[in-house]
Scaffold this active site. Structure first.
Site, PDB file in Angstrom:
ATOM      1  N   CYS A  93       0.827  -1.222   0.000  1.00 43.92           N
ATOM      2  CA  CYS A  93       0.000   0.000   0.000  1.00 43.92           C
ATOM      3  C   CYS A  93       0.862   1.273   0.000  1.00 43.92           C
ATOM      4  O   CYS A  93       1.461   1.585  -1.031  1.00 43.92           O
ATOM      5  CB  CYS A  93      -0.952  -0.040   1.187  1.00 43.92           C
ATOM      6  SG  CYS A  93      -2.378   1.015   0.956  1.00 43.92           S
ATOM      7  N   HIS A 192      -3.314  -5.570   2.494  1.00 38.96           N
ATOM      8  CA  HIS A 192      -2.945  -5.696   3.907  1.00 38.96           C
ATOM      9  C   HIS A 192      -3.515  -7.018   4.415  1.00 38.96           C
ATOM     10  O   HIS A 192      -4.075  -7.818   3.651  1.00 38.96           O
ATOM     11  CB  HIS A 192      -3.612  -4.581   4.725  1.00 38.96           C
ATOM     12  CG  HIS A 192      -3.106  -3.212   4.462  1.00 38.96           C
ATOM     13  ND1 HIS A 192      -1.870  -2.770   4.882  1.00 38.96           N
ATOM     14  CD2 HIS A 192      -3.671  -2.165   3.822  1.00 38.96           C
ATOM     15  CE1 HIS A 192      -1.714  -1.502   4.538  1.00 38.96           C
ATOM     16  NE2 HIS A 192      -2.789  -1.108   3.879  1.00 38.96           N
TER      17      HIS A 192
HETATM   18  N1  GLN Z   1      -2.048   6.855   2.508  1.00 38.31           N
HETATM   19  C1  GLN Z   1      -2.180   5.997   1.330  1.00 38.31           C
HETATM   20  C2  GLN Z   1      -3.618   5.993   0.746  1.00 38.31           C
HETATM   21  O1  GLN Z   1      -4.548   6.342   1.442  1.00 38.31           O
HETATM   22  C3  GLN Z   1      -1.790   4.579   1.672  1.00 38.31           C
HETATM   23  C4  GLN Z   1      -2.705   3.947   2.707  1.00 38.31           C
HETATM   24  C5  GLN Z   1      -2.189   2.615   3.241  1.00 38.31           C
HETATM   25  O2  GLN Z   1      -0.973   2.371   3.310  1.00 38.31           O
HETATM   26  N2  GLN Z   1      -3.142   1.751   3.673  1.00 38.31           N
HETATM   27  O3  GLN Z   1      -3.775   5.596  -0.408  1.00 38.31           O
END
Ligand code: GLN
Length: 241
Positions: A93, A192
């Site tokens: 992510c 995740h």
């Molecule tokens: N901040 C980034 C987004 O919202 C990544 C989020 C994350 O790592 N879950 O796309």
């Protein structure tokens, strides 16, 4: 022959959303269960990054990504060299987004990425939250299952190919059915969960690539009893809630 691999966890104090550390624990345990020695180090703000066989970087909110982006960018040339020597990277992510050319958050300056992947990310208006199932063309079983929570929309280009094709959930951008990206031994994904405990076949695939890089030889891992892992994996396939 006793085997060894070295693993670095990049910025775990900042990028560890949804317990992404579980991916590193899985890699280490799946090596230890096979008597493969693991040299492990955490890289935090201000640390130099040495040569490793496998690098992991987790996800995080925009705030943490802003803090890490500057640090990571200083390591761009070093990590590009590592990529070109065959080192394995797994980015989840926010970490995945920073492995591309840039990430443009919703209400912050564009963040430079380190271009390990030919990809870019721009903030979308909608936050994608939920289970994801995606189908690869290189793993057995083909499926990957996980959980997404991102507003960033990632677009792949050039020789960077999708990690998988989404069958449930949104993946990279909710438009082109791609999930994640891969170039050489660099893998990025929005999944995740954490990802690897529920996808042991992908964990072993990454470990075999890291061993191949270190020993310059294809090494096939002994099978483990993954009944519980696949019971969990199979229970999540195409489960959208
Ligand atoms: N901040 C980034 C987004 O919202 C990544 C989020 C994350 O790592 N879950 O796309």
């Amino acid at each position: 022959m006793s085997l060894k691999i070295s693993i670095a966890h990049l910025y775990p104090k900042l990028l560890n959303l949804y317990g992404d550390r579980g991916n590193v624990i899985t890699l280490i345990k799946r090596c230890e269960w096979r008597c493969i020695e693991v040299e492990f180090e955490e890289i935090n703000t201000g640390d130099s990054i040495k040569d490793h066989d496998l690098y992991f970087i987790g996800g995080g909110q925009d705030k943490q990504q802003i803090e890490v982006a500057g640090e990571l960018y200083l390591q761009k040339n070093n990590l590009t060299d590592q990529r070109d020597k065959g080192a394995v990277f797994l980015g989840i992510c926010g970490g995945y987004q920073l492995m591309g050319h840039y990430y443009r958050p919703f209400d912050a300056e564009q963040l430079n990425g380190i271009s390990l992947l030919d990809a870019y990310t721009v903030a979308g208006k909608k936050r994608f939250i939920g289970n994801v199932t995606a189908v690869t063309d290189f793993l057995e079983p083909r499926t990957l299952v996980g959980f997404e929570n991102h507003s960033g929309l990632t677009y792949l280009q050039g020789e960077t190919k999708p990690l998988a094709t989404v069958t449930t959930g949104n993946g990279n951008n909710g438009q082109d059915k791609t999930e994640g990206g891969r170039y050489k031994n660099v893998f990025g994904t929005y999944l995740h969960g954490s990802l690897l405990p529920k996808n042991p076949h992908f964990a072993d695939y990454l470990i075999e690539l890291a061993l191949e890089k270190r020993y310059n030889d294809k090494i096939t891992l002994d099978k483990l009893d993954d009944a519980l892992e696949y019971q969990t994996h199979n229970s999540l396939i195409n489960k959208s809630y």
